[in-house]
Design a protein around this motif. Structure first.
Motif: not given
Length: 402
Positions: A112-123
């Motif tokens: 996880i490199e950013s909150l945006n990346q986290f949101a994509i992976l979580n979704e």
């Protein structure tokens, strides 16, 4: 290392410029690295250092760090097991994540490199109702990773992310670290982050993935390029945390550099304004020595007289003479090394450049001036010589399609 007679035969049969990767040297080095670090340390190959070694690395390392869709595609073609892939990279596109999850069954772990990346992976994970393991990359003060405060935020809220398994922390802060003290300080810093997460949030870091950035000695007079003494010091430092975490060490240059050889033949010799210039059929588009300063440092090289008839007029210089080694690119920047002593150099002779197993093969300015990409070969004492990529023209890449 490969016998010079074999390198001469390769140059004659396959031509130059060419890369030759010594798989025996690669295997010997990684076995030695593993022996020093111990069986409890997982080795992860950062394939950006040299993707042509992925197949040879299969029996030597446990994991492969992948930082782009292209690198992932290479792993697919090489039939790397998905559970061995660490899917990293500062830019993870949603379509690529969907391909990984839908068509490949996911991978071993995602960074996880950013909150945006986290949101994509979580979704993506939530929509498919699959649990994915992640490592939170902590920044070392650049565009990569997350601030410690953001990591704390995610860990404190971890219960609300049903399909995310927060497995641990990842960090890589740079390459060619000359002093063990820097690495030791980073280990203490990372251990402190893990302790803080445990004390404040009751979260136990299970895996710590770290890229130590151990150095390779490229230049004379220090040609002892194994740097195993520093590796031993690093291993001793790890003794203090071995029992706390599953430790994965991500390395590229330190694993791959010493197995690479670059073969190039002399195309021209001349003297301009009392400076001797040796033009080779390769250039800076193929060679990249980290830390080279205006071509002033001498990399490890060998020189071989080749059997060839020189029918051209040339300014012959007998004896050992310093030459400025320049490539075939039409730019004054194409100077590989200055004042390299060569003995009775002639057109057609070959210069061998060592320690180019990492980055040179992919990091050069390959498309400049539309010259061909070199052949790539591997050598080992059992299977001998394999051509794994022929030379490739780049003019079609550099021009519009007609």
């Amino acid at each position: 290392m490969i016998n010079q007679n074999i390198l001469e035969d390769i140059a004659i049969e396959y031509g130059t410029p060419s890369y030759v990767f010594d798989i025996d040297e690669l295997t010997k080095r990684i076995i030695k690295i593993s022996d020093i670090l111990g069986d409890d340390i997982n080795l992860c190959y950062a394939m950006k250092a040299n993707p042509f070694l992925v197949d040879s690395m299969k029996p030597l390392v446990g994991k492969f760090e992948v930082c782009s869709p292209g690198e992932f595609a290479i792993c697919e073609r090489e039939h790397i097991e998905m559970n061995r892939i660490v899917l990293s990279g500062v830019n993870k596109e949603k379509s690529d994540i969907e391909h990984v999850m839908d068509d490949c069954g996911g991978v071993g772990i995602y960074t996880i490199e950013s909150l945006n990346q986290f949101a994509i992976l979580n979704e993506c994970a939530s929509r498919r109702k699959i649990t994915i393991s992640v490592l939170l990359r902590v920044t070392s003060g650049n565009q990569f990773g997350l601030d410690e405060e953001v990591i704390e935020q995610l860990i404190s809220d971890r219960a609300q992310y049903k399909y995310i398994d927060f497995k641990g922390i990842q960090c890589y802060s740079g390459t060619q670290k000359k002093k063990i003290l820097q690495i030791e300080k980073e280990i203490d810093w990372l251990d402190g982050i893990c302790s803080n997460l445990r004390e404040k949030y009751g979260y136990e870091v299970r895996e710590l993935e770290y890229g130590p950035g151990l150095p390779i000695s490229y230049f004379e007079p220090n040609t002892d390029n194994d740097n195993f003494d520093m590796l031993q010091q690093f291993s001793d430092k790890l003794d203090g945390i071995r029992d706390k975490y599953e430790i994965t060490l991500e390395m590229g240059r330190f694993m791959a550099a010493t197995c690479g050889i670059y073969l190039s033949r002399i195309a021209d010799l001349k003297t301009n304004n009392f400076q001797n210039y040796c033009i080779i059929d390769g250039g800076i588009n193929h060679l990249n020595y980290y830390g080279q300063t205006m071509a002033m440092k001498l990399p490890k090289t060998d020189f071989i007289h080749m059997d060839s008839t020189n029918m051209h007029l040339t300014e012959k210089k007998d004896g050992i003479v310093p030459w400025n080694i320049c490539g075939s690119l039409c730019t004054v920047a194409d100077v590989i090394v200055k004042n390299l002593p060569l003995d009775n150099a002639q057109i057609g002779d070959m210069i061998i450049f060592y320690n180019v197993g990492a980055y040179s093969v992919t990091e050069g300015i390959y498309l400049f001036l539309s010259r061909k990409l070199p052949k790539i070969l591997t050598y080992d004492s059992k299977n001998n010589i394999k051509l794994i990529r022929d030379d490739l023209s780049t003019d079609e890449i550099n021009s519009r399609k007609l």
